[in-house]
Design a protein around this motif. Structure first.
Motif, PDB file in Angstrom:
ATOM      1  N   ALA A 207       0.824  -1.211   0.000  1.00 28.30           N
ATOM      2  CA  ALA A 207       0.000   0.000   0.000  1.00 28.30           C
ATOM      3  C   ALA A 207       0.855   1.257   0.000  1.00 28.30           C
ATOM      4  O   ALA A 207       0.539   2.241  -0.684  1.00 28.30           O
ATOM      5  CB  ALA A 207      -0.936  -0.011   1.207  1.00 28.30           C
ATOM      6  N   ALA A 208       1.948   1.245   0.764  1.00 27.83           N
ATOM      7  CA  ALA A 208       2.828   2.414   0.824  1.00 27.83           C
ATOM      8  C   ALA A 208       3.453   2.695  -0.536  1.00 27.83           C
ATOM      9  O   ALA A 208       3.553   3.855  -0.962  1.00 27.83           O
ATOM     10  CB  ALA A 208       3.912   2.201   1.879  1.00 27.83           C
ATOM     11  N   CYS A 209       3.875   1.643  -1.221  1.00 28.71           N
ATOM     12  CA  CYS A 209       4.469   1.823  -2.544  1.00 28.71           C
ATOM     13  C   CYS A 209       3.426   2.282  -3.565  1.00 28.71           C
ATOM     14  O   CYS A 209       3.697   3.141  -4.413  1.00 28.71           O
ATOM     15  CB  CYS A 209       5.135   0.528  -3.001  1.00 28.71           C
ATOM     16  N   LYS A 210       2.233   1.729  -3.466  1.00 27.42           N
ATOM     17  CA  LYS A 210       1.166   2.133  -4.383  1.00 27.42           C
ATOM     18  C   LYS A 210       0.793   3.593  -4.187  1.00 27.42           C
ATOM     19  O   LYS A 210       0.617   4.349  -5.154  1.00 27.42           O
ATOM     20  CB  LYS A 210      -0.057   1.242  -4.186  1.00 27.42           C
ATOM     21  N   GLU A 211       0.698   4.013  -2.925  1.00 27.43           N
ATOM     22  CA  GLU A 211       0.334   5.400  -2.616  1.00 27.43           C
ATOM     23  C   GLU A 211       1.381   6.374  -3.158  1.00 27.43           C
ATOM     24  O   GLU A 211       1.039   7.458  -3.644  1.00 27.43           O
ATOM     25  CB  GLU A 211       0.204   5.570  -1.108  1.00 27.43           C
ATOM     26  N   ALA A 212       2.649   5.976  -3.090  1.00 27.74           N
ATOM     27  CA  ALA A 212       3.727   6.843  -3.574  1.00 27.74           C
ATOM     28  C   ALA A 212       4.045   6.607  -5.049  1.00 27.74           C
ATOM     29  O   ALA A 212       4.942   7.265  -5.594  1.00 27.74           O
ATOM     30  CB  ALA A 212       4.980   6.610  -2.738  1.00 27.74           C
ATOM     31  N   ASP A 213       3.313   5.710  -5.688  1.00 31.75           N
ATOM     32  CA  ASP A 213       3.516   5.377  -7.096  1.00 31.75           C
ATOM     33  C   ASP A 213       4.945   4.868  -7.340  1.00 31.75           C
ATOM     34  O   ASP A 213       5.615   5.260  -8.300  1.00 31.75           O
ATOM     35  CB  ASP A 213       3.222   6.579  -7.991  1.00 31.75           C
ATOM     36  N   ILE A 214       5.400   3.984  -6.451  1.00 31.61           N
ATOM     37  CA  ILE A 214       6.727   3.377  -6.566  1.00 31.61           C
ATOM     38  C   ILE A 214       6.555   1.905  -6.926  1.00 31.61           C
ATOM     39  O   ILE A 214       5.899   1.163  -6.190  1.00 31.61           O
ATOM     40  CB  ILE A 214       7.506   3.470  -5.239  1.00 31.61           C
ATOM     41  N   PRO A 215       7.132   1.443  -8.030  1.00 33.35           N
ATOM     42  CA  PRO A 215       7.061   0.008  -8.340  1.00 33.35           C
ATOM     43  C   PRO A 215       7.723  -0.809  -7.244  1.00 33.35           C
ATOM     44  O   PRO A 215       8.818  -0.477  -6.783  1.00 33.35           O
ATOM     45  CB  PRO A 215       7.832  -0.111  -9.659  1.00 33.35           C
ATOM     46  N   LEU A 216       7.069  -1.875  -6.824  1.00 38.37           N
ATOM     47  CA  LEU A 216       7.596  -2.770  -5.795  1.00 38.37           C
ATOM     48  C   LEU A 216       7.961  -4.098  -6.455  1.00 38.37           C
ATOM     49  O   LEU A 216       7.093  -4.844  -6.901  1.00 38.37           O
ATOM     50  CB  LEU A 216       6.564  -2.984  -4.694  1.00 38.37           C
ATOM     51  N   HIS A 217       9.256  -4.341  -6.521  1.00 36.91           N
ATOM     52  CA  HIS A 217       9.766  -5.561  -7.149  1.00 36.91           C
ATOM     53  C   HIS A 217      10.124  -6.588  -6.079  1.00 36.91           C
ATOM     54  O   HIS A 217      10.585  -6.227  -4.989  1.00 36.91           O
ATOM     55  CB  HIS A 217      11.011  -5.241  -7.989  1.00 36.91           C
ATOM     56  N   VAL A 218       9.939  -7.869  -6.388  1.00 32.57           N
ATOM     57  CA  VAL A 218      10.244  -8.947  -5.447  1.00 32.57           C
ATOM     58  C   VAL A 218      11.479  -9.717  -5.891  1.00 32.57           C
ATOM     59  O   VAL A 218      11.502 -10.303  -6.979  1.00 32.57           O
ATOM     60  CB  VAL A 218       9.067  -9.928  -5.299  1.00 32.57           C
ATOM     61  N   ASP A 219      12.500  -9.694  -5.038  1.00 32.55           N
ATOM     62  CA  ASP A 219      13.610 -10.615  -5.182  1.00 32.55           C
ATOM     63  C   ASP A 219      13.132 -11.932  -4.579  1.00 32.55           C
ATOM     64  O   ASP A 219      13.204 -12.148  -3.375  1.00 32.55           O
ATOM     65  CB  ASP A 219      14.837 -10.070  -4.435  1.00 32.55           C
TER      66      ASP A 219
END
Length: 400
Positions: A207-219
């Motif tokens: 949610a934090a990444c979505k709110e800031a429009d930051i792509p969240l990648h999974v290693d």
């Protein structure tokens, strides 16, 4: 601005002891040295490993001619033919299978996980004015890639959390307020601590990444093992991530290779960059076949390995000679801390391998507390030949 940490900074940081707080207010003490890697082919330890009947560490098998014969026989039984630069039924069907498992419309085979993640970080950053990558201090990008994301992609790392804690949603919010992040890469689970966010923490991070429009990648080098911890299918776990990388050799047991999954346009672009990075080899089929012939059986057995790892960790935690973390382990991976010298403990590991033909761990490394060493245990296919009692007795023999 948050500190821009180059590879040189990290070398100095890890060598001299970095006890100061980052400008974000998050303490980031110097991490212990990463656990010793598996010995190279031809070493005395590799020969010991080859003679063992079981292991308490994954990626512990020796690839020999018999393995290639097994792959060839499976290909003949399945009527599989070689791909050409990744085009062919075998590779394409494996890509579709993994994409479906992870809940994405597209996936792409990559020769290595390092290449796979470099490409995805680059593509995510291209959509941002920032070149900052939010990372855990133990990230593979920082410790094991020779500054590749800096030198090849023009990015730099921003540490979001302390070594002994996972990345949380508030970490992203605090960092992004001080310096815009182009992408955040989160490892599930964190290898060097064995930790994993709770489901609520993971959803908060998304949610934090979505709110800031930051792509969240999974290693996701060990993502396969997370499903039992969350009690949810992998597709539900991955929902909300911009992209995912999974390894095909660490737990699946393939010869090598990796797969990235995500939206179709992103993965189509990743294929182009696979070519540009020199990864579009003439044929992937030996690697793809070794993964395809194992993946279903391995995924079905992971819950059993997680259960066994938790039982072993619980038994060891009762022994005052061991510090076990995390307790209980969320996946089949955990760490043990013991008092002793690294060389002596590794020599004891070798002795156990000779006498019991059980490989306990790939190696001990110095822990942050003087006089203690750290070792990683991860139960997988190689542990099936070792009973629960044998596993416990082999680990405790290290400090007998």
């Amino acid at each position: 601005m948050l500190p821009r940490l180059s590879r040189r900074d990290w070398v100095l940081t890890m060598g001299a002891g970095f006890g100061s707080a980052l400008s974000s207010g998050l303490a980031c003490a110097a991490p212990p040295a990463p656990p010793a890697k598996a010995p190279r082919l031809g070493s005395e330890q590799e020969q010991l490993l080859a003679n063992c009947r079981g292991a308490l560490a994954t990626a512990a098998r020796i690839i020999d001619g018999a393995e290639l014969v097994r792959i060839g026989e499976w290909c003949q039984q399945q009527g599989v033919t070689a791909d050409v630069y990744g085009s062919g039924e075998l590779v394409e069907s494996l890509e579709k299978k993994v994409a479906a498992l992870l809940g994405y419309p597209a996936a792409c085979f990559m020769p290595t996980g390092t290449m796979a993640q470099l490409i995805l970080l680059r593509l995510h950053a291209e959509k941002s004015r920032s070149r900052a990558v939010g990372l855990h201090p133990s990230s593979h990008h920082i410790l094991h890639e020779d500054a590749a994301f800096e030198l090849l992609d023009g990015l730099y790392g921003v540490v979001l959390s302390p070594w002994m804690r996972t990345i949380l949603g508030n970490d992203v919010k605090q960092a992004h307020q001080k310096e815009p992040l182009a992408v955040v890469s989160v490892e599930l689970p964190v290898r060097y601590t064995g930790q994993l966010q709770t489901w609520d923490e993971l959803e908060s991070l998304k949610a934090a990444c979505k709110e800031a429009d930051i792509p969240l990648h999974v290693d996701g080098a060990r993502l396969w093992e997370c499903a039992p911890a969350y009690g949810r299918p992998l597709a539900e776990i991955c929902r909300g991530f911009a992209s995912v990388y999974v390894s095909l050799y660490k737990t699946i047991g393939a010869l090598g290779g990796a797969i990235v999954a995500g939206p179709s346009p992103l993965i189509a672009n990743a294929r182009v960059w696979r070519h540009r990075f020199g990864g579009n080899v003439f044929g992937f089929f030996p690697y793809a076949a070794s993964a395809a012939m194992r993946i279903d059986d391995t995924l079905a057995r992971i819950p059993t390995w997680v259960t066994r790892a938790r039982k072993l960790a619980a038994r060891l935690a009762k022994d005052p000679r061991f510090i076990v973390t995390p307790t209980p382990p969320p996946t089949n991976l955990f760490h043990i801390y013991v008092r002793g010298e690294r060389a002596a403990l590794n020599a004891k590991r070798d002795q156990i391998a000779r006498e019991r033909r059980i490989w306990v761990t790939h190696g001990f490394g110095p822990a942050r507390v003087p006089g203690y060493c750290d070792a990683e245990l991860q139960l997988g296919a190689q542990s099936d030949a070792v009973s629960d009692d044998e596993a416990f007795q082999s680990v405790t023999a290290l400090v007998a």
